[in-house]
Write a protein that holds these residues in place. Structure first.
Motif, PDB file in Angstrom:
ATOM      1  N   UNK A   1      24.440  19.159 -18.644  1.00 35.65           N
ATOM      2  CA  UNK A   1      24.153  20.442 -18.379  1.00 35.65           C
ATOM      3  C   UNK A   1      25.145  20.730 -17.147  1.00 35.65           C
ATOM      4  N   UNK A   2      25.388  20.083 -16.235  1.00 29.44           N
ATOM      5  CA  UNK A   2      26.170  20.380 -15.041  1.00 29.44           C
ATOM      6  C   UNK A   2      25.192  20.794 -13.765  1.00 29.44           C
ATOM      7  N   UNK A   3      25.772  21.266 -12.793  1.00 29.94           N
ATOM      8  CA  UNK A   3      25.095  21.702 -11.583  1.00 29.94           C
ATOM      9  C   UNK A   3      25.345  23.259 -11.050  1.00 29.94           C
ATOM     10  N   UNK A   4      24.372  23.650 -10.331  1.00 30.52           N
ATOM     11  CA  UNK A   4      24.727  24.821  -9.686  1.00 30.52           C
ATOM     12  C   UNK A   4      24.110  24.888  -8.117  1.00 30.52           C
ATOM     13  N   UNK A   5      24.403  25.536  -7.380  1.00 26.57           N
ATOM     14  CA  UNK A   5      23.876  25.668  -6.082  1.00 26.57           C
ATOM     15  C   UNK A   5      22.953  26.591  -5.889  1.00 26.57           C
ATOM     16  N   UNK A   6      21.744  25.710  -5.365  1.00 26.42           N
ATOM     17  CA  UNK A   6      20.646  27.029  -5.088  1.00 26.42           C
ATOM     18  C   UNK A   6      20.933  28.012  -3.886  1.00 26.42           C
ATOM     19  N   UNK A   7      20.878  28.998  -4.153  1.00 24.62           N
ATOM     20  CA  UNK A   7      21.289  29.956  -2.937  1.00 24.62           C
ATOM     21  C   UNK A   7      20.580  29.858  -1.814  1.00 24.62           C
ATOM     22  N   UNK A   8      19.054  29.867  -1.829  1.00 22.60           N
ATOM     23  CA  UNK A   8      18.242  29.730  -0.887  1.00 22.60           C
ATOM     24  C   UNK A   8      18.275  28.396   0.074  1.00 22.60           C
ATOM     25  N   UNK A   9      18.248  27.218  -0.733  1.00 21.08           N
ATOM     26  CA  UNK A   9      18.273  25.771   0.024  1.00 21.08           C
ATOM     27  C   UNK A   9      19.589  25.273   0.172  1.00 21.08           C
ATOM     28  N   UNK A  10      20.719  25.845  -0.572  1.00 19.49           N
ATOM     29  CA  UNK A  10      22.099  25.255  -0.495  1.00 19.49           C
ATOM     30  C   UNK A  10      22.070  24.126  -1.109  1.00 19.49           C
ATOM     31  N   UNK A  11      21.083  23.774  -1.877  1.00 16.73           N
ATOM     32  CA  UNK A  11      21.219  22.264  -2.739  1.00 16.73           C
ATOM     33  C   UNK A  11      21.860  22.411  -3.900  1.00 16.73           C
ATOM     34  N   UNK A  12      22.161  21.232  -4.361  1.00 19.27           N
ATOM     35  CA  UNK A  12      22.814  21.080  -5.948  1.00 19.27           C
ATOM     36  C   UNK A  12      21.772  20.953  -6.741  1.00 19.27           C
ATOM     37  N   UNK A  13      21.829  21.688  -7.802  1.00 22.48           N
ATOM     38  CA  UNK A  13      20.506  21.625  -8.692  1.00 22.48           C
ATOM     39  C   UNK A  13      21.161  21.392 -10.237  1.00 22.48           C
ATOM     40  N   UNK A  14      20.379  20.383 -10.926  1.00 20.51           N
ATOM     41  CA  UNK A  14      20.974  20.160 -12.406  1.00 20.51           C
ATOM     42  C   UNK A  14      20.396  21.560 -13.095  1.00 20.51           C
ATOM     43  N   UNK A  15      21.338  21.849 -14.044  1.00 18.41           N
ATOM     44  CA  UNK A  15      21.180  23.125 -14.710  1.00 18.41           C
ATOM     45  C   UNK A  15      19.875  22.987 -15.493  1.00 18.41           C
ATOM     46  N   UNK A  16      19.641  21.842 -16.312  1.00 19.46           N
ATOM     47  CA  UNK A  16      18.363  21.761 -16.866  1.00 19.46           C
ATOM     48  C   UNK A  16      17.454  20.762 -16.202  1.00 19.46           C
ATOM     49  N   UNK A  17      17.709  19.707 -15.609  1.00 20.74           N
ATOM     50  CA  UNK A  17      16.469  19.069 -14.931  1.00 20.74           C
ATOM     51  C   UNK A  17      16.052  19.762 -13.782  1.00 20.74           C
ATOM     52  N   UNK A  18      15.806  20.828 -13.914  1.00 23.32           N
ATOM     53  CA  UNK A  18      14.963  21.669 -12.621  1.00 23.32           C
ATOM     54  C   UNK A  18      13.522  22.160 -12.872  1.00 23.32           C
ATOM     55  N   UNK A  19      12.854  22.337 -12.126  1.00 21.21           N
ATOM     56  CA  UNK A  19      11.279  22.538 -12.553  1.00 21.21           C
ATOM     57  C   UNK A  19      11.225  24.116 -13.286  1.00 21.21           C
ATOM     58  N   UNK A  20      12.117  25.004 -12.749  1.00 19.77           N
ATOM     59  CA  UNK A  20      11.979  26.385 -13.404  1.00 19.77           C
ATOM     60  C   UNK A  20      12.312  26.231 -14.973  1.00 19.77           C
ATOM     61  N   UNK A  21      13.606  25.598 -15.337  1.00 18.95           N
ATOM     62  CA  UNK A  21      13.947  25.440 -16.719  1.00 18.95           C
ATOM     63  C   UNK A  21      13.048  24.682 -17.500  1.00 18.95           C
ATOM     64  N   UNK A  22      12.477  23.656 -16.768  1.00 15.25           N
ATOM     65  CA  UNK A  22      11.532  22.618 -17.665  1.00 15.25           C
ATOM     66  C   UNK A  22      10.153  23.566 -17.890  1.00 15.25           C
ATOM     67  N   UNK A  23       9.924  24.152 -16.689  1.00 17.02           N
ATOM     68  CA  UNK A  23       8.609  24.824 -17.039  1.00 17.02           C
ATOM     69  C   UNK A  23       8.728  26.097 -18.021  1.00 17.02           C
ATOM     70  N   UNK A  24       9.848  26.636 -18.021  1.00 19.14           N
ATOM     71  CA  UNK A  24      10.343  27.607 -18.908  1.00 19.14           C
ATOM     72  C   UNK A  24      10.359  27.178 -20.255  1.00 19.14           C
ATOM     73  N   UNK A  25      10.890  26.031 -20.603  1.00 20.99           N
ATOM     74  CA  UNK A  25      10.860  25.530 -21.975  1.00 20.99           C
ATOM     75  C   UNK A  25       9.303  25.259 -22.476  1.00 20.99           C
ATOM     76  N   UNK A  26       8.724  24.458 -21.344  1.00 15.36           N
ATOM     77  CA  UNK A  26       7.124  24.348 -21.923  1.00 15.36           C
ATOM     78  C   UNK A  26       6.589  25.525 -22.317  1.00 15.36           C
ATOM     79  N   UNK A  27       6.985  26.861 -21.507  1.00 16.52           N
ATOM     80  CA  UNK A  27       6.270  27.947 -21.924  1.00 16.52           C
ATOM     81  C   UNK A  27       6.608  28.335 -23.165  1.00 16.52           C
TER      82      UNK A  27
END
Lengths: 499, 347
Positions: free
Chosen positions: B31-57
């Motif tokens: 999936x690759x990574x992107x930088x979270x704007x608010x925290x500046x951390x590197x976030x996996x494009x798939x393995x993050x709480x928002x995407x996972x939750x969206x998939x479950x929804x």
């Protein structure tokens, strides 16, 4: 008789067939002479059907060799066997039911010009093929509309039409009436006179004595004996099959005094099925309904059990009139029906043994609609032990049980429902010798314990052996009633046939 | 091999879970990574709480319907009308809420629940009564009602999207923590699946559904009320479609007669990928949920991996066929093993 396979037309030489976990055939060696009717017998699981399927190329071999006319043969697919002149008449029928007799006969080889089927040519050939075995039938009829017996004749015609010199019959009469079975046997005799070799797989011993020249007995996948039928009698053959001494069966319930009247049926009629049937059964009695296929025996049981909405007449249970419009009403009155065709009517094969046994009483044993799993298993376990169902695991899939054990599960269903009145329809059809005598003992024991039983069976020895009284039906009407003492094979048979 | 391990590997549930985890792992890697704007951390494009939750929804709407539709399939029938029941109950509920306009948030939610669920049940009842009463194949009956229900939704709403009151959306979008995560649809999905699983395995009605689907004649001979059981499964299927409509329209804030178009096929696919047999007698609520999750995950993977969106249907179609074929191969192998064991016992 030549027990050495050499010099035979078909030689089985150390035939071995394994299925995962079991050796179905273990170095089976014997020979079949050309032009004979050769029976292959054995209890269920003895390997007789496997042998038939190997000879017709449905199964491959793990070891050994088949020789025909001295030449080793190898079948890679069923067509290969047919090319060598070996055809098969199956127990279960293998037709496209929606297509006509002629279409089925020529399905693999439709006479056609430029892709268009010539119905006229096809039907002409089909008629010729059928007349070769002296069968006259309308070849345009969809085959599904024909009775099983006629469908089997079509199978024979199909085998002969493709040049078969050897025909394997796998339990061909198991779903036929007496008359139909006799007609089939007549056809097989006729084939013999034309030099066709028949291999007859069956566990109906009477048939073998009437029809076959030589019999091969298999037991647990091994060859036990190949003897001329004339050298054997029935007990001797049974001994070979089961490997233990056969004891004739005498029911014990007959000696006990029957109790009060449990079920009385008065002037029961159903348009087109049966008319004015009346009988009563007392506690501890076995009333047998005898009759030819089509006499209305099964239909009477169905009507008593509330499965026939057209039925009229009176039914009373323990002296009180009962209104039975649905199986639930029958069950509430204490009536259970062990139906004729266990796979169609008796069992849900996708459910486990305990789930099948519990099915009729599930609702009444539940707590407000909740199943108590352990209670269900305990109940089933009790009857599995009592009827010695094998394997004894109640969580086993019913589909994996042998016919005899499936039949026991169907009976267990109704025993678990505590029915004081049991209607039992053909309890031993298609089960092996051992399971059959177990079933007889069970029915007797139930009667002895006070159950009122109505038994339908097409096997006269079963009827004569087990029943207290025999009611004979003929073409949907009562032909008469015989007490146990008056009844013998001849008397019942004459009454059934109306001569 | 240890028997437990073999049972585990042989079970379809394990297979589905493994495939889902495997697909999830592959997605995380690619999936690759992107930088979270608010925290500046590197976030996996798939393995993050928002995407996972969206998939479950995304999955939850299918799953809720699939639980009911699986029961229809186990009974040997089919329900093609669930998407239309969804649209009709959603639209009608939104209209009832608009015209009655209750004030209190609790009243809004209660009225919505009662209306939407009863509409679903009513539609299911209609299906069931027609299947039983007219003796027409359920495929035909529900094919007809699929169009009728959606048509009624069109007529009633005049093809307009209707907003649902804010309290409903607030209720379904209860968030946990500081993140804007909305777990309610997922929780409802899990509850419904659990309820469905318990119903099928532990209640008399559930067992009767398996019996009727496995062999309706044997059921009749065992004194079952076949007609009632059949009407019951269509009612349940309507009920779950009604619940899905309630959750869906609340979540999206509006209901439209075009909602859930084509969902019936996703729902049937979920049940079948979950091992249900269209011949009846076999199926499971939990496996239908896993089946739905797998399908949604495959859809998600196309988005995450930035593949051409147009391939979505091709991929899902292939995946369904592959899943069912694999299931059948596995079943055949198991059956052969069983048959071997059985012969060993009778010989």
């Amino acid at each position: 008789m030549d027990r050495n396979p050499a010099n035979s037309y078909i030689e089985f030489d150390r035939i071995t067939k394994r299925f995962p976990g079991v050796t179905a055939l273990d170095e089976v060696t014997f020979g079949i002479q050309a032009g004979t009717c050769h029976a292959v017998v054995g209890e269920n699981g003895a390997g007789k059907s496997t042998l038939g399927r190997i000879l017709t190329g449905i199964y491959g071999l793990e070891g050994g060799q088949i020789r025909i006319d001295g030449r080793p043969v190898q079948f890679l697919e069923p067509g290969d066997a047919l090319d060598l002149g070996i055809g098969m008449v199956h127990q279960e029928l293998v037709f496209c039911e929606n297509l006509s007799v002629a279409e089925n006969l020529y399905l693999g080889n439709l006479p056609a010009r430029a892709g268009f089927v010539s119905d006229r040519k096809m039907e002409e050939r089909a008629r010729k093929l059928l007349s070769a075995i002296e069968v006259d039938m309308d070849v345009e009829t969809p085959i599904g509309k024909l009775p099983v017996a006629q469908q089997q004749l079509v199978q024979i015609a199909a085998a002969l039409g493709s040049g078969a010199r050897v025909i394997v019959f796998d339990e061909p009469t198991s779903s036929l009436s007496h008359v139909e079975a006799e007609r089939l046997r007549e056809n097989i005799r006729h084939l013999k006179s034309k030099g066709v070799t028949s291999i007859y797989i069956s566990h109906d011993l009477d048939e073998i004595f009437r029809l076959c020249d030589v019999v091969t007995v298999l037991r647990d996948g091994r060859h036990v004996a190949t003897r001329p039928v004339a050298e054997l009698d029935r007990p001797a053959l049974i001994n070979l099959m089961i490997g233990r001494t056969f004891e004739a069966y005498f029911p014990s319930h007959v000696d006990t005094e029957p109790g009060g009247e449990m079920l009385a049926v008065e002037n029961l009629s159903s348009p087109g099925r049966f008319e004015d049937v009346s009988f009563s059964v007392r506690s501890g009695e076995v009333l047998a309904l005898a009759g030819l296929v089509g006499a209305g025996r099964t239909e009477v049981l169905q009507a008593v059990f509330g499965l026939d909405p057209m039925a009229t007449g009176g039914i009373s249970v323990s002296g009180r009139p009962a209104r039975i419009r649905h199986p639930i009403d029958a069950m509430r009155s204490g009536i259970g029906l062990v139906p004729e065709d266990r796979k169609r009517f008796g069992l849900v094969l996708s459910l486990r043994v305990d789930q099948n046994i519990g099915l009729p009483t599930l609702a009444s044993r539940s707590d407000f609609g909740w199943i108590r799993g352990s209670r269900e298993e305990d109940l089933a376990g009790e009857y599995v032990r009592r009827l010695s169902v094998r394997p004894g695991d109640v969580r086993y899939d019913t589909a994996g049980l042998s016919g005899g054990n499936q039949q026991k599960v169907v009976l267990a269903k109704w025993l678990a429902a505590n029915c004081p009145i049991l209607l039992i329809d053909e309890p031993t059809r298609g089960v092996d010798v051992g399971a059959k005598s177990e079933m007889h003992a069970l029915i007797d024991q139930l009667a002895h314990e006070g159950t009122a039983i109505v038994l339908v069976s097409s096997e006269l020895p079963e009827v004569l052996n087990l029943s207290t009284r025999i009611l004979v039906l003929r073409a949907g009407r009562m032909a008469g009633e015989l007490s146990r003492d008056d009844a013998d094979q001849g008397a019942v048979m004459r009454m059934m046939a109306g001569v | 091999m240890l028997p437990m391990l073999r049972i585990l590997l042989g079970s379809q549930q394990t297979g589905l879970i493994l495939v889902i985890l495997l697909l999830g792992a592959v997605l995380s890697v690619f999936a690759g990574y992107h930088v979270d704007r608010s925290t500046g951390e590197l976030v996996n494009n798939f393995l993050n709480s928002r995407t996972l939750m969206q998939t479950a929804t995304d999955a939850s709407f299918f799953v809720i319907m699939a639980v009911g539709a699986t029961m229809v399939i186990i009974s040997g029938g089919i329900d093609l009308s669930v998407g239309s029941i969804y649209a009709l109950s959603g639209v009608m509920t939104a209209m009832v809420l608009r015209s009655m306009a209750p004030e209190a948030p609790f009243a809004v939610v209660a009225l919505a629940v009662v209306t939407c669920v009863s509409l679903g049940v009513l539609c299911g009842l209609l299906n069931g009564l027609m299947v039983v009463g007219l003796r027409v194949h359920p495929f035909i009956v529900t094919l007809g009602t699929m169009w009728v229900f959606r048509g009624v939704a069109f007529v009633a709403s005049e093809a307009e999207s209707i907003l649902v009151p804010q309290p409903l959306t607030d209720a379904i979008k209860l968030s946990i923590g500081s993140d804007a995560l909305y777990p309610m649809p997922m929780i409802i999905m899990l509850l419904i699946t659990a309820a469905g699983a318990v119903y099928l395995s532990r209640t008399v009605m559930g067992r009767h559904i398996f019996a009727v689907g496995g062999n309706v004649e044997a059921g009749r001979y065992a004194g079952l009320r076949i007609d009632r059981i059949l009407v019951g499964v269509y009612v349940i299927s309507g009920l779950t479609a009604g619940i899905a409509a309630l959750v869906g329209s609340s979540y999206y804030g509006s209901a439209s007669c075009a909602d859930a178009t084509g969902y019936e096929l996703y729902v049937i696919a979920s049940a079948v990928v979950g091992g249900a047999s269209l011949r009846g007698g076999r199926g499971s609520a939990v496996n239908a949920m896993l089946g739905a999750m797998l399908i949604v995950l495959i859809r998600q993977s196309i988005r995450t991996l930035h593949l051409d969106q147009n391939y979505e249907w091709v991929v899902i179609g292939c995946a369904i066929i592959v899943a069912v074929v694999l299931d059948q191969v596995n079943r055949r192998l198991t059956a052969r093993r069983l048959a071997g064991a059985d012969r060993a016992m009778t010989v």
